[in-house]
Scaffold this motif. Structure first.
Motif, mmCIF file in Angstrom:
data_model
loop_
_atom_site.group_PDB
_atom_site.id
_atom_site.type_symbol
_atom_site.label_atom_id
_atom_site.label_comp_id
_atom_site.label_asym_id
_atom_site.label_seq_id
_atom_site.Cartn_x
_atom_site.Cartn_y
_atom_site.Cartn_z
ATOM 1 N N VAL A 107 53.204 39.107 45.806
ATOM 2 C CA VAL A 107 52.893 38.128 44.763
ATOM 3 C C VAL A 107 53.074 36.682 45.213
ATOM 4 O O VAL A 107 52.906 35.759 44.414
ATOM 5 C CB VAL A 107 53.747 38.395 43.494
ATOM 6 C CG1 VAL A 107 53.427 39.762 42.927
ATOM 7 C CG2 VAL A 107 55.227 38.256 43.806
ATOM 8 N N ILE A 108 53.424 36.510 46.465
ATOM 9 C CA ILE A 108 53.562 35.140 46.979
ATOM 10 C C ILE A 108 52.167 34.546 47.211
ATOM 11 O O ILE A 108 51.897 33.392 46.875
ATOM 12 C CB ILE A 108 54.388 35.116 48.276
ATOM 13 C CG1 ILE A 108 55.843 35.509 47.975
ATOM 14 C CG2 ILE A 108 54.349 33.729 48.917
ATOM 15 C CD1 ILE A 108 56.748 35.547 49.192
ATOM 16 N N LYS A 109 51.289 35.362 47.781
ATOM 17 C CA LYS A 109 49.913 34.918 48.017
ATOM 18 C C LYS A 109 49.126 34.954 46.711
ATOM 19 O O LYS A 109 49.489 35.627 45.750
ATOM 20 C CB LYS A 109 49.248 35.814 49.058
ATOM 21 C CG LYS A 109 49.907 35.762 50.430
ATOM 22 C CD LYS A 109 49.168 36.660 51.405
ATOM 23 C CE LYS A 109 49.807 36.632 52.792
ATOM 24 N NZ LYS A 109 49.091 37.537 53.747
ATOM 25 N N SER A 110 48.020 34.228 46.689
ATOM 26 C CA SER A 110 47.157 34.217 45.509
ATOM 27 C C SER A 110 46.377 35.533 45.401
ATOM 28 O O SER A 110 46.280 36.302 46.367
ATOM 29 C CB SER A 110 46.175 33.041 45.584
ATOM 30 O OG SER A 110 45.359 33.154 46.747
ATOM 31 N N ILE A 111 45.840 35.787 44.232
ATOM 32 C CA ILE A 111 45.059 37.001 44.022
ATOM 33 C C ILE A 111 43.769 36.920 44.829
ATOM 34 O O ILE A 111 43.040 35.921 44.750
ATOM 35 C CB ILE A 111 44.712 37.177 42.529
ATOM 36 C CG1 ILE A 111 45.997 37.312 41.708
ATOM 37 C CG2 ILE A 111 43.824 38.390 42.318
ATOM 38 C CD1 ILE A 111 45.759 37.371 40.205
ATOM 39 N N PRO A 112 43.452 37.943 45.628
ATOM 40 C CA PRO A 112 42.227 37.924 46.448
ATOM 41 C C PRO A 112 40.966 37.818 45.585
ATOM 42 O O PRO A 112 40.929 38.312 44.459
ATOM 43 C CB PRO A 112 42.280 39.265 47.180
ATOM 44 C CG PRO A 112 43.709 39.684 47.140
ATOM 45 C CD PRO A 112 44.238 39.168 45.836
ATOM 46 N N TRP A 118 41.169 42.854 46.064
ATOM 47 C CA TRP A 118 41.836 42.735 44.764
ATOM 48 C C TRP A 118 42.359 44.082 44.277
ATOM 49 O O TRP A 118 43.512 44.210 43.874
ATOM 50 C CB TRP A 118 40.856 42.154 43.753
ATOM 51 C CG TRP A 118 41.342 42.148 42.339
ATOM 52 C CD1 TRP A 118 42.471 41.553 41.858
ATOM 53 C CD2 TRP A 118 40.714 42.777 41.222
ATOM 54 N NE1 TRP A 118 42.581 41.755 40.499
ATOM 55 C CE2 TRP A 118 41.520 42.499 40.077
ATOM 56 C CE3 TRP A 118 39.553 43.515 41.055
ATOM 57 C CZ2 TRP A 118 41.192 42.964 38.803
ATOM 58 C CZ3 TRP A 118 39.210 43.967 39.790
ATOM 59 C CH2 TRP A 118 40.030 43.703 38.679
ATOM 60 N N VAL A 119 41.521 45.112 44.371
ATOM 61 C CA VAL A 119 41.928 46.456 43.946
ATOM 62 C C VAL A 119 43.065 46.967 44.820
ATOM 63 O O VAL A 119 44.055 47.532 44.313
ATOM 64 C CB VAL A 119 40.733 47.432 43.988
ATOM 65 C CG1 VAL A 119 41.209 48.870 43.752
ATOM 66 C CG2 VAL A 119 39.705 47.054 42.928
ATOM 67 N N ASP A 120 42.947 46.760 46.126
ATOM 68 C CA ASP A 120 44.007 47.212 47.039
ATOM 69 C C ASP A 120 45.330 46.507 46.725
ATOM 70 O O ASP A 120 46.405 47.132 46.755
ATOM 71 C CB ASP A 120 43.604 46.928 48.490
ATOM 72 C CG ASP A 120 42.548 47.901 48.996
ATOM 73 O OD1 ASP A 120 42.336 48.941 48.330
ATOM 74 O OD2 ASP A 120 41.930 47.609 50.037
ATOM 75 N N THR A 121 45.250 45.217 46.430
ATOM 76 C CA THR A 121 46.451 44.448 46.111
ATOM 77 C C THR A 121 47.104 44.957 44.826
ATOM 78 O O THR A 121 48.337 45.084 44.745
ATOM 79 C CB THR A 121 46.104 42.957 45.962
ATOM 80 O OG1 THR A 121 45.560 42.464 47.194
ATOM 81 C CG2 THR A 121 47.344 42.139 45.605
ATOM 82 N N MET A 122 46.301 45.253 43.823
ATOM 83 C CA MET A 122 46.834 45.778 42.565
ATOM 84 C C MET A 122 47.491 47.139 42.775
ATOM 85 O O MET A 122 48.604 47.390 42.283
ATOM 86 C CB MET A 122 45.713 45.903 41.520
ATOM 87 C CG MET A 122 45.269 44.590 40.922
ATOM 88 S SD MET A 122 44.263 44.822 39.422
ATOM 89 C CE MET A 122 42.830 45.646 40.109
ATOM 90 N N LYS A 123 46.808 48.019 43.487
ATOM 91 C CA LYS A 123 47.362 49.359 43.714
ATOM 92 C C LYS A 123 48.676 49.270 44.481
ATOM 93 O O LYS A 123 49.640 49.991 44.179
ATOM 94 C CB LYS A 123 46.353 50.216 44.480
ATOM 95 C CG LYS A 123 45.148 50.647 43.655
ATOM 96 C CD LYS A 123 44.215 51.532 44.472
ATOM 97 C CE LYS A 123 43.050 52.030 43.650
ATOM 98 N NZ LYS A 123 42.132 52.888 44.431
ATOM 99 N N PHE A 124 48.700 48.405 45.468
ATOM 100 C CA PHE A 124 49.904 48.218 46.266
ATOM 101 C C PHE A 124 51.065 47.763 45.378
ATOM 102 O O PHE A 124 52.179 48.307 45.438
ATOM 103 C CB PHE A 124 49.621 47.182 47.357
ATOM 104 C CG PHE A 124 50.769 46.949 48.305
ATOM 105 C CD1 PHE A 124 51.030 47.838 49.331
ATOM 106 C CD2 PHE A 124 51.590 45.834 48.161
ATOM 107 C CE1 PHE A 124 52.096 47.622 50.206
ATOM 108 C CE2 PHE A 124 52.652 45.608 49.021
ATOM 109 C CZ PHE A 124 52.903 46.513 50.041
#
Length: 218
Positions: A107-112, A118-124
């Protein structure tokens, strides 16, 4: 005959009116029969027109399904974006002094911006909440429990399914459009010849030409 300014539905209606009158008005039928447009030939045109109407109806159905699928997918995507944005804020609040965990949650980086990232980041993010009891415990006070994260993962799966359906419907709609366009080419060619012959067969009877939808200049 000029149809370039008309919609597909208007063209179909025009052709249907012309063939119906050619079938049902004896004087028109008799004149057209003399020029090889007897009942069998008109039936041929009717069959081509019916096939075109079916292709048009199917294309419209596919277009409607694509619109519905797009609306459903976009709504799920928008809702998930807002949920994830809110949950990231919760994580930043819960771990404001824990850079390691913030980094672990991504959550330090911005949302892709790209969909896949974006989906990979959410799942992670949500999988960590589900599988890490310590993190889940601290987030639970902000109503982001492991159960909530699990439910959100299900929402992500549902959104991905909605996206696949949308693209599937888009492809089917494009195929239906191609089939419809091909059908219109065929009926346009047939009706062009029909109208050309009608102008000869009914040259001295402008009122009958107008019954076929042919505009006669005075």
């Amino acid at each position: 005959m000029t149809t370039s300014y008309k919609t597909d539905a208007e063209i179909l209606d025009q052709y249907n009116t012309a063939l119906t009158n050619a079938e049902n008005q004896p004087e028109i039928a008799a004149a057209m029969t003399e020029f090889d447009y007897g009942p069998e030939k008109i039936t041929e045109g009717r069959q081509i027109l019916d096939a075109t109407q079916n292709a048009y109806n199917f294309n419209k159905q596919e277009d409607d399904e694509t619109i519905d699928a797009r609306i459903y997918y976009k709504a799920r995507k928008k809702a998930l974006y807002q949920t994830f944005k809110r949950d990231r804020k919760k994580a930043r609040i819960a771990f404001r002094n824990d850079v390691v965990t913030l980094s672990q949650l991504g959550v330090i980086k911005s949302i892709p911006h790209s969909y896949v990232s974006w989906v990979d980041t959410m799942k992670f993010f949500y999988n960590i909440v589900v599988n890490n009891e310590n993190i889940a415990a601290k987030l639970a006070r902000l109503k982001l429990s492991a159960d909530v994260a699990t439910a959100t993962l299900s929402d992500i799966d549902a959104m991905e399914s909605a996206r696949k359906l949308y693209y599937q419907e888009t492809g089917e709609s494009q195929e239906a459009t191609q089939a419809k366009d091909a059908a219109f080419v065929k009926i346009d060619e047939w009706m062009t010849d029909f109208f050309d012959v009608a102008q000869i067969a009914l040259e001295d009877k402008p009122q009958l030409l107008e019954a076929l939808g042919v505009l006669v200049r005075s």
